[in-house]
Design a protein around this motif. Structure first.
Motif, PDB file in Angstrom:
ATOM      1  N   GLY A   1       0.824  -1.207   0.000  1.00  0.00           N
ATOM      2  CA  GLY A   1       0.000   0.000   0.000  1.00  0.00           C
ATOM      3  C   GLY A   1       0.859   1.258   0.000  1.00  0.00           C
ATOM      4  N   LEU A   2       1.967   1.184   0.692  1.00  0.00           N
ATOM      5  CA  LEU A   2       2.893   2.327   0.754  1.00  0.00           C
ATOM      6  C   LEU A   2       3.435   2.649  -0.642  1.00  0.00           C
ATOM      7  CD1 LEU A   2       4.768   4.376   2.128  1.00  0.00           C
ATOM      8  CD2 LEU A   2       6.272   2.467   2.734  1.00  0.00           C
ATOM      9  N   LYS A   3       3.827   1.581  -1.323  1.00  0.00           N
ATOM     10  CA  LYS A   3       4.363   1.733  -2.683  1.00  0.00           C
ATOM     11  C   LYS A   3       3.317   2.394  -3.590  1.00  0.00           C
ATOM     12  CE  LYS A   3       3.599  -1.702  -5.136  1.00  0.00           C
ATOM     13  NZ  LYS A   3       3.491  -3.147  -5.348  1.00  0.00           N
ATOM     14  N   THR A   4       2.048   1.959  -3.454  1.00  0.00           N
ATOM     15  CA  THR A   4       0.968   2.540  -4.253  1.00  0.00           C
ATOM     16  C   THR A   4       0.755   4.004  -3.879  1.00  0.00           C
ATOM     17  OG1 THR A   4      -0.047   0.363  -4.293  1.00  0.00           O
ATOM     18  CG2 THR A   4      -1.437   2.218  -4.948  1.00  0.00           C
ATOM     19  N   ALA A   5       0.830   4.305  -2.585  1.00  0.00           N
ATOM     20  CA  ALA A   5       0.649   5.690  -2.134  1.00  0.00           C
ATOM     21  C   ALA A   5       1.728   6.596  -2.737  1.00  0.00           C
ATOM     22  CB  ALA A   5       0.690   5.753  -0.609  1.00  0.00           C
ATOM     23  N   VAL A   6       2.952   6.081  -2.824  1.00  0.00           N
ATOM     24  CA  VAL A   6       4.025   6.868  -3.430  1.00  0.00           C
ATOM     25  C   VAL A   6       3.725   7.100  -4.915  1.00  0.00           C
ATOM     26  CG1 VAL A   6       6.480   6.883  -4.053  1.00  0.00           C
ATOM     27  CG2 VAL A   6       5.778   6.116  -1.774  1.00  0.00           C
ATOM     28  N   ALA A   7       3.243   6.057  -5.577  1.00  0.00           N
ATOM     29  CA  ALA A   7       2.917   6.177  -7.011  1.00  0.00           C
ATOM     30  C   ALA A   7       1.831   7.228  -7.223  1.00  0.00           C
ATOM     31  CB  ALA A   7       2.480   4.824  -7.561  1.00  0.00           C
ATOM     32  N   ARG A   8       0.775   7.190  -6.365  1.00  0.00           N
ATOM     33  CA  ARG A   8      -0.311   8.181  -6.481  1.00  0.00           C
ATOM     34  C   ARG A   8       0.222   9.586  -6.261  1.00  0.00           C
ATOM     35  NH1 ARG A   8      -2.783   3.849  -7.474  1.00  0.00           N
ATOM     36  NH2 ARG A   8      -1.497   4.255  -9.298  1.00  0.00           N
ATOM     37  N   SER A   9       1.094   9.715  -5.296  1.00  0.00           N
ATOM     38  CA  SER A   9       1.657  11.022  -4.975  1.00  0.00           C
ATOM     39  C   SER A   9       2.423  11.588  -6.172  1.00  0.00           C
ATOM     40  CB  SER A   9       2.571  10.891  -3.747  1.00  0.00           C
ATOM     41  OG  SER A   9       3.223  12.116  -3.487  1.00  0.00           O
ATOM     42  N   VAL A  10       3.257  10.731  -6.782  1.00  0.00           N
ATOM     43  CA  VAL A  10       4.031  11.160  -7.956  1.00  0.00           C
ATOM     44  C   VAL A  10       3.082  11.584  -9.083  1.00  0.00           C
ATOM     45  CG1 VAL A  10       5.580  10.362  -9.794  1.00  0.00           C
ATOM     46  CG2 VAL A  10       6.059   9.777  -7.402  1.00  0.00           C
ATOM     47  N   GLU A  11       2.034  10.777  -9.283  1.00  0.00           N
ATOM     48  CA  GLU A  11       1.063  11.072 -10.351  1.00  0.00           C
ATOM     49  C   GLU A  11       0.366  12.402 -10.122  1.00  0.00           C
ATOM     50  OE1 GLU A  11      -1.501   7.686 -10.374  1.00  0.00           O
ATOM     51  OE2 GLU A  11       0.098   6.369 -11.134  1.00  0.00           O
ATOM     52  N   GLN A  12       0.057  12.698  -8.854  1.00  0.00           N
ATOM     53  CA  GLN A  12      -0.634  13.958  -8.544  1.00  0.00           C
ATOM     54  C   GLN A  12       0.207  15.163  -8.944  1.00  0.00           C
ATOM     55  OE1 GLN A  12      -1.897  13.873  -4.458  1.00  0.00           O
ATOM     56  NE2 GLN A  12      -3.328  12.183  -4.837  1.00  0.00           N
ATOM     57  N   TYR A  13       1.488  15.085  -8.626  1.00  0.00           N
ATOM     58  CA  TYR A  13       2.358  16.206  -9.012  1.00  0.00           C
ATOM     59  C   TYR A  13       2.412  16.328 -10.534  1.00  0.00           C
ATOM     60  CZ  TYR A  13       4.022  16.840  -4.230  1.00  0.00           C
ATOM     61  OH  TYR A  13       4.089  17.112  -2.900  1.00  0.00           O
ATOM     62  N   GLN A  14       2.564  15.172 -11.173  1.00  0.00           N
ATOM     63  CA  GLN A  14       2.676  15.182 -12.640  1.00  0.00           C
ATOM     64  C   GLN A  14       1.401  15.709 -13.292  1.00  0.00           C
ATOM     65  OE1 GLN A  14       3.758  11.059 -13.097  1.00  0.00           O
ATOM     66  NE2 GLN A  14       5.944  11.527 -13.355  1.00  0.00           N
ATOM     67  N   ALA A  15       0.231  15.302 -12.732  1.00  0.00           N
ATOM     68  CA  ALA A  15      -1.054  15.720 -13.300  1.00  0.00           C
ATOM     69  C   ALA A  15      -1.220  17.229 -13.219  1.00  0.00           C
ATOM     70  CB  ALA A  15      -2.198  15.012 -12.579  1.00  0.00           C
ATOM     71  N   LYS A  16      -0.675  17.803 -12.148  1.00  0.00           N
ATOM     72  CA  LYS A  16      -0.787  19.254 -11.967  1.00  0.00           C
ATOM     73  C   LYS A  16       0.318  19.999 -12.721  1.00  0.00           C
ATOM     74  CE  LYS A  16      -2.681  18.758  -7.322  1.00  0.00           C
ATOM     75  NZ  LYS A  16      -2.196  18.655  -5.923  1.00  0.00           N
ATOM     76  N   GLY A  17       1.156  19.248 -13.390  1.00  0.00           N
ATOM     77  CA  GLY A  17       2.248  19.884 -14.117  1.00  0.00           C
ATOM     78  C   GLY A  17       3.332  20.424 -13.210  1.00  0.00           C
ATOM     79  N   LEU A  18       3.363  19.903 -11.979  1.00  0.00           N
ATOM     80  CA  LEU A  18       4.384  20.367 -11.021  1.00  0.00           C
ATOM     81  C   LEU A  18       5.607  19.453 -11.067  1.00  0.00           C
ATOM     82  CD1 LEU A  18       2.014  21.008  -7.982  1.00  0.00           C
ATOM     83  CD2 LEU A  18       3.006  22.742  -9.498  1.00  0.00           C
ATOM     84  N   GLU A  19       6.719  20.005 -10.675  1.00  0.00           N
ATOM     85  CA  GLU A  19       7.919  19.190 -10.557  1.00  0.00           C
ATOM     86  C   GLU A  19       7.744  18.218  -9.382  1.00  0.00           C
ATOM     87  OE1 GLU A  19      12.692  19.698  -9.792  1.00  0.00           O
ATOM     88  OE2 GLU A  19      11.508  21.478 -10.257  1.00  0.00           O
ATOM     89  N   VAL A  20       8.121  16.957  -9.590  1.00  0.00           N
ATOM     90  CA  VAL A  20       7.992  15.963  -8.515  1.00  0.00           C
ATOM     91  C   VAL A  20       9.095  16.208  -7.480  1.00  0.00           C
ATOM     92  CG1 VAL A  20       8.015  13.503  -7.962  1.00  0.00           C
ATOM     93  CG2 VAL A  20       7.010  14.285 -10.125  1.00  0.00           C
TER      94      VAL A  20
END
Lengths: 356, 229
Positions: free
Chosen positions: A228-247
């Motif tokens: 679940g932790l690994k998935t949470a990290v993936a979601r977090s990375v995706e959120q930054y990317q979706a907003k066009g922000l630097e990860v």
């Protein structure tokens, strides 16, 4: 056999081909050949590639270990090999080689538990193991808490991961963050530049329904989960990317590392406290992680637990640990396994050396 | 010359063979059909064979090991065993194509005339196969592929019995009575003994995998490197 038997140990459960030679608790050789480089582009260990590499490196590694120790095969009192747990195809190369050496020389052969050997290796660095000993094993393939009642005959599994190993989670997160392989050192390095409190990632299996209380323990009181932790990290990375922000790679790495290390150290110390364990041995490749060592040392100190960490070359997979445990097994008068045993990819920690 | 031969490309087999000129005498042999048990049974079997024959390992002149092609995990057990025995005894270890053993038996029995194919199961609906001349010398291969790609000759070996229709469609003929033959260590020893007697060299002990590992580079890694594996 003399009081200090000369033992040659072979390890091939994952991506390290290891041959170690010990005399009692004295380390004479610890030769390791790794196929890590060949796994880099995959971001994780590929079993077939690891098995192929074992076959190529087994004899050269054996020769080098004997040369380093300055002994010949004839001098050896007993042979030992990892029979499990581990990758089936990888284990079989080491077991086939060890059995052939035993058949050729007539030396006794001991089939040794890889996990318990991570504990047994402690005798090579700091001498005899203390009583009331617990062990925390953290690597790319394992995350376990053990209770060591008697090293050669009585070891209990208190807790383990129910999905990914901690080191595996590091590899997967490193892959997500583009940090390369192996993930442990890469994440550890960049985490030093980040804020471990930037993102609150989930701590697996820490909810009351899983943990319970000391008197009424939950089903997973000492168990881990990193999926679940690994998935949470993936979601977090995706959120930054979706907003066009630097990860924010360093912050994510630091926060991820804190989530892993927090839960691992907390549960290990809790297990020790609740089982009257006054010493804890840390083993496995992730034992080299700076934050794990730091937080575990602090929490053990607070709880009055003596922490013991063998030097890094003995914590990662190696043949010396197999020889070290076998040496203790031999000295305890346990009968050799013989030539007929099978590899056991899921060998439980209760089977310290296989019986014939 | 005293040879120990090992082949685990299909079954686990071993043979202790003495050569007398161009004749070979099998002193002891072992084979098991238990698949997935190669690592369990092979070493005890070899120890037992030596004991039965009252031979010390150091008396052996040459170890010959089948280097495949064959399913990888079992194949490695035989090669790792041969290498470690050779190391411990100080005996040279050479490799031989495992299909040579099937071809040797077919030729020795007079069943094969002209060029022929030796084939065994490669799983995944494919065969490991090679083309041999009437003296059981490999002239083409070894290959791995579907039965439909096998050369149009008579086919000997366990691979022949698996896909008779595809083989027939490819112009190859399945030979009755030879459809369950697996590589056997005694035949491999005889074939290797001829090679050595003729001044030839055995292969190295690197397995003839013929297939890459199935590993795929994960999508996330591809994104970083921007190129396929």
């Amino acid at each position: 056999m003399s009081a200090a038997p000369l033992i040659l140990g072979i390890e091939s459960s994952c991506d390290e081909t290891g041959v170690g030679i010990v005399r009692g608790t004295e380390l004479l050789a610890n030769t390791v050949s790794t196929s890590m480089e060949q796994h880099v582009r995959f971001g994780g260990v590929i079993p077939e590639i690891a098995a192929r590499a074992h076959l190529e490196t087994m004899i050269p590694t054996l020769q080098q270990a004997l040369d380093t120790a300055g002994v010949s095969l004839d001098d050896v009192d007993a042979l030992a090999v990892t029979s499990g747990p581990g990758l089936s195809g990888a284990l079989m190369v080491g077991v086939a080689a060890a059995k052939a050496l035993a058949a050729a020389t007539g030396k006794p052969l001991y089939a040794i538990n890889h996990l318990v050997a991570h504990v047994g290796v402690g005798v090579l660095d700091g001498g005899e193991l203390p009583e009331n000993l617990g062990a925390l094993l953290v690597s790319g393939g394992h995350t376990e808490i053990l209770k060591v009642n008697e090293l050669t005959s009585d070891v209990e599994l208190l807790g383990q991961t129910i999905d990914d190993a901690a080191g595996e989670a590091y590899d997967k997160v490193a892959r997500l963050l583009g940090l390369g392989y192996p993930g442990g050192p890469a994440v550890d390095r960049i985490a030093k530049e980040g804020n471990p409190k930037a993102i609150r990632f989930p701590r697996g299996l820490t909810m009351p329904k899983f943990v319970g209380t000391a008197d009424a323990p939950g089903k997973h009181r000492y168990d881990f989960s990193f999926s679940g932790l690994k998935t949470a990290v993936a979601r977090s990375v995706e959120q930054y990317q979706a907003k066009g922000l630097e990860v924010p790679v360093a912050d994510i790495a630091a926060s991820f590392q804190e989530a892993v290390v927090d839960v691992v150290t907390k549960k290990a110390v809790m297990a020790c406290t609740e089982h009257g364990l006054t010493s804890l041995l840390l083993g496995g490749g992730v034992a080299a992680n700076s934050r794990l060592r730091e937080l575990l040392a602090a929490r053990c100190a607070s709880a009055g637990i003596t922490l013991r960490v063998p030097k890094p070359s003995l914590c990662t997979d190696n043949g010396a640990m197999i020889a070290a445990l076998a040496s203790q097994v031999v000295s305890a008068g346990v009968a050799p396994t013989g030539l007929g045993f099978a590899t056991d990819p899921g060998q439980p920690v209760t089977q310290i050396s296989l019986t014939a | 010359m005293l040879l120990l031969a090992i082949d685990t490309s299909a079954r686990a087999t071993a043979a202790l063979v003495r050569t007398h000129g161009d004749r070979t005498e099998v002193l002891e042999s072992f084979s098991t059909d238990r698949v997935n048990a190669h690592a369990e049974v092979l070493a005890p079997a070899i120890a037992g064979m030596l004991e039965q024959a009252d031979v010390s390992g150091r008396e052996i002149d040459q170890i010959v090991v089948g280097v495949g092609p064959g399913p990888f995990t079992g194949l490695r057990v035989g090669i790792a065993t041969a290498q470690a025995l050779g190391f411990a005894w100080g005996v040279p270890v050479g490799g031989a194509c495992s299909l040579d053993a099937v071809a040797w038996e077919a030729a020795a029995a007079g069943a094969a005339t002209g060029r022929f194919v030796a084939a065994i199961d490669a799983r995944r609906r494919e065969l490991y196969w090679g083309v041999y001349d009437d003296a059981a010398r490999l002239v083409d291969g070894p290959h791995v592929g579907p039965a439909s790609a096998v050369a149009g000759h008579e086919v000997f070996g366990a691979g022949a019995g698996l896909y008779p229709e595809q083989l027939a469609a490819a112009g190859a003929q399945v030979v009755a009575g030879w459809t369950d033959r697996q590589p056997d260590a005694a035949a491999l020893a005889a074939s290797a003994a001829r090679t050595l007697a003729g001044g030839g060299e055995l292969l190295g002990t690197t397995p003839l995998y013929l297939r890459e590992s199935d590993a795929k580079v994960p999508a996330a890694m591809l994104k970083q490197t921007g190129r396929p594996a």
